[in-house]
Design an enzyme around this catalytic site. Structure first.
Site, PDB file in Angstrom:
ATOM      1  N   SER A  49       0.839  -1.196   0.000  1.00 24.64           N
ATOM      2  CA  SER A  49       0.000   0.000   0.000  1.00 24.64           C
ATOM      3  C   SER A  49       0.875   1.248   0.000  1.00 24.64           C
ATOM      4  CB  SER A  49      -0.972  -0.008   1.185  1.00 24.64           C
ATOM      5  OG  SER A  49      -1.904   1.039   1.040  1.00 24.64           O
ATOM      6  N   ALA A 104       2.338   4.398   1.900  1.00 23.08           N
ATOM      7  CA  ALA A 104       2.644   4.923   3.239  1.00 23.08           C
ATOM      8  C   ALA A 104       3.725   5.976   3.059  1.00 23.08           C
ATOM      9  CB  ALA A 104       3.140   3.802   4.135  1.00 23.08           C
ATOM     10  N   SER A 114       0.403  -1.462  -4.845  1.00 26.88           N
ATOM     11  CA  SER A 114      -0.858  -0.763  -4.612  1.00 26.88           C
ATOM     12  C   SER A 114      -1.625  -0.658  -5.921  1.00 26.88           C
ATOM     13  CB  SER A 114      -0.596   0.636  -4.064  1.00 26.88           C
ATOM     14  OG  SER A 114      -1.811   1.332  -3.872  1.00 26.88           O
ATOM     15  N   TYR A 173      -0.304  -7.269  -3.945  1.00 29.35           N
ATOM     16  CA  TYR A 173       0.567  -7.546  -2.802  1.00 29.35           C
ATOM     17  C   TYR A 173       1.285  -8.876  -2.988  1.00 29.35           C
ATOM     18  CZ  TYR A 173      -2.292  -3.937  -0.507  1.00 29.35           C
ATOM     19  OH  TYR A 173      -2.952  -2.782  -0.175  1.00 29.35           O
ATOM     20  N   LEU A 227      -1.363  -1.530   6.362  1.00 25.17           N
ATOM     21  CA  LEU A 227      -2.749  -1.753   5.942  1.00 25.17           C
ATOM     22  C   LEU A 227      -3.724  -1.530   7.099  1.00 25.17           C
ATOM     23  CD1 LEU A 227      -2.061  -5.017   3.927  1.00 25.17           C
ATOM     24  CD2 LEU A 227      -2.439  -2.721   3.004  1.00 25.17           C
ATOM     25  N   HIS A 234      -3.978  -6.956   8.997  1.00 24.08           N
ATOM     26  CA  HIS A 234      -2.613  -7.223   9.448  1.00 24.08           C
ATOM     27  C   HIS A 234      -2.294  -8.706   9.574  1.00 24.08           C
ATOM     28  CE1 HIS A 234      -1.950  -2.991  11.394  1.00 24.08           C
ATOM     29  NE2 HIS A 234      -2.125  -2.946  10.089  1.00 24.08           N
ATOM     30  N   LYS A 280       1.089  -0.529  13.944  1.00 23.77           N
ATOM     31  CA  LYS A 280       0.347  -0.818  15.176  1.00 23.77           C
ATOM     32  C   LYS A 280      -1.140  -0.553  14.998  1.00 23.77           C
ATOM     33  CE  LYS A 280       1.739   3.691  16.867  1.00 23.77           C
ATOM     34  NZ  LYS A 280       2.107   4.094  15.536  1.00 23.77           N
TER      35      LYS A 280
END
Length: 147
Positions: free
Chosen positions: A11, A13, A34, A55, A71, A76, A94
Site C-alpha cells: 500500500s 505509506a 498498490s 501484494y 494496511l 494485518h 500498530k
C-alpha cells in the site's frame, strides 16, 4: 555481503516512514504494491524502482528482504502470515493484531519461517526514555517501588 535491508511496502505509506528510509544508510525501498492511482507518483517521489499491482507479486520478489505493512488493522494478521510464509521479515503498523489469538498465530508463523516480526511502535525508542531512566537511576524522584 550487503549491509542494508531491501524493503517492500504493501500500500501507500508516505507520511513519515518513506522520507525516513530515504535518509537511512542501511535500508532502501525496493518495491511498492498498490492499486491506488497515485502509486506511480509515490514511487517516483521516493525513488522506489519497482511497482506491483498486487501484494502477492511483491511478496514473490526475491529482491525484497523485509516488508512494511501499513494496511487497515483487520488485514494485518493475514498479510503478516503471508509475508512470513514468503520468507520476508515483517514490520507491521500498530496495532499488529486485533486479538491475543491473532498475535500468537502471527508470532508462530514468523518463527516457523525464520523471519523477524516487529510492530511499528516507535515510542519505545524515543530519547525521552533514556532521560527517564537517568532520573530513576539517580534517585532524583525517590526510590523505585515497582518496576
Amino acid at each position: 555481503m550487503k549491509n542494508y535491508v531491501r524493503w517492500g511496502v504493501l500500500s501507500i505509506a508516505q507520511d513519515e516512514l518513506l522520507p525516513a528510509y530515504m535518509k537511512a544508510m542501511n535500508a532502501e525501498f525496493t518495491a511498492i504494491a498498490s492499486s491506488n492511482i497515485k502509486v506511480k507518483e509515490i514511487a517516483s517521489k521516493f525513488r522506489i524502482p519497482k511497482i506491483y499491482d498486487s501484494y502477492d507479486k511483491l511478496l514473490e520478489d526475491p529482491d525484497i528482504d523485509a516488508v512494511y505493512i501499513p494496511l487497515p488493522n483487520a488485514l494485518h494478521s493475514h498479510w503478516v502470515k503471508k509475508t512470513a510464509k514468503n520468507g520476508k521479515h515483517v514490520l507491521c503498523e500498530k496495532p499488529a493484531a486485533l486479538t491475543f489469538n491473532e498475535t500468537e498465530e502471527m508470532i508462530e508463523v514468523c518463527k516457523e519461517n525464520g523471519v523477524i516480526f516487529m510492530e511499528a511502535f516507535m515510542y519505545q525508542f524515543h530519547p525521552q526514555h533514556q532521560r527517564v531512566r537517568e532520573i530513576m537511576d539517580s534517585g532524583e524522584i525517590g526510590g523505585l517501588k515497582i518496576m
